[in-house]
Structure formats: structure tokens, C-alpha cells
Design an enzyme around this catalytic site. Sequence first.
Site, PDB file in Angstrom:
ATOM      1  N   ASP A 107       0.837  -1.207   0.000  1.00 33.64           N
ATOM      2  CA  ASP A 107       0.000   0.000   0.000  1.00 33.64           C
ATOM      3  C   ASP A 107       0.870   1.255   0.000  1.00 33.64           C
ATOM      4  OD1 ASP A 107       0.995  -0.318   2.532  1.00 33.64           O
ATOM      5  OD2 ASP A 107      -0.914  -0.091   3.575  1.00 33.64           O
ATOM      6  N   LYS A 157       4.381   1.875  16.696  1.00 32.36           N
ATOM      7  CA  LYS A 157       3.415   2.892  17.159  1.00 32.36           C
ATOM      8  C   LYS A 157       3.502   3.117  18.674  1.00 32.36           C
ATOM      9  CE  LYS A 157       0.337   1.926  13.313  1.00 32.36           C
ATOM     10  NZ  LYS A 157      -0.885   1.308  12.805  1.00 32.36           N
TER      11      LYS A 157
END
Length: 215
Positions: A107, A157
Site C-alpha cells: 500500500d 506505534k
Amino acid sequence: KALQEELLKTALLMLKGEHQEYSLKRIKDESLLGEQIDFLKNYGIREFHIVTQKSKYFAAFMNEVERVKKKAKVNIQVHEIIVKGNAEALAVLRNLLTENFIAMSADLHVNFNLRSMIKKHLDYGKVATMALMTREKPVKFGNAVLDGDLVIDFVEKPKQVKGYVVNAGIYVFSPQIFDYLKRANSLEKDVFPKLASSQQLVGHFTRGEYRHMEE
């Protein structure tokens, strides 16, 4: 260049089924998938594996794969497999990826000097080389802490930011990567921290085009 083409012929694109719509999006005059294949082909890659899942976009995606394959004159194999994460997607291809290879999240739109990243991977001889970039909001990405060129800590993250150096989602792996995939679902959460702690993860800063299609 000849040496690199001899050593790196293969790339793996890891694509969630629901992200197949991104592969069909136009980047300039080509689909994202076509751009990715052209980018990698420019650096000697001729064999492509795509691990993905069935989705409402699957038929259109497969048509695009056939179009790109004919246009680029490369071999593209699509593996439609249900997996829990990208580490599992990679593990499925253990018997097909027996030499150094490129892997990337499918992506992404990227355009940078991949040759220098391949060279660094071959020079260091470690298990993995990760493309890095800097971001002002690193909490959305995997955070890398470097000692020279080695990534010595990696947190996906993070709640507390350790720095502004983040994972760009494209890698060069040696076949030894498969030794790190047992009981792993996610490369970012399960595999890269292990590689970092064992000093087997090299970082390589990229300069060029980068676009995450979800951003």
C-alpha cells in the site's frame, strides 16, 4: 549492477485484501501496482510474489496483475492465503524465497535509490535491512533507535516517542529471516524488536518519493 541483479531477483509484496483498491489507484499515468513493479524492475527484480486475500476488489485486482505482468514482461505470482499478519504472510513463502530478497507493504508508493539500500544489506551481511525516514508525527509508525547504521531498538506505534526515525515499509531480507518467524504474526511487533535486540537489523535512510496510501 550485474552483481546485484545476480543476487537479488525476487520481491514480495504484502497486501491486505481490503487494500487491493489501493493497488488499482492511479499514480500519474499508471496504477499503484504498475508503479511498484516498474520501480522494482528498474533495480533488477524480475520475480514477484504477492500475498493477499479474497476481497470485493479481488477480480479487478487479478485483472490488473495480468495487465501489469504483460506490460512489464515479468513473472508475478499471486498467493491468496488467509493469514493473521505480515509475518505469517512471509512465512508461507519460505520454500520460494531462498536467496536475498526485497519485501514491501503493497500500500506504498515509493521512488528512491534502492540500489544503495541493497548494497548496504550485502555489505553488512545481517538478516534484515529496513528503509527509514523521518516523520513529525512518529506515533503513527514504527519507531527505530539507531547506533550508527544498526537499529538497536524498535517499537511499533509507541505511546512514548523515542525519536523521529520511522519504518518506511520496505526491506531487504536474507533467508535467515525465516528463523525469526516462528509464532510471529506481525513483523513490526514480533520480529523487528527481536532482530534489533540481536543486532541483526540495519537501517537505511531513504531520500525520494514516499506516500502511504492510507495517509
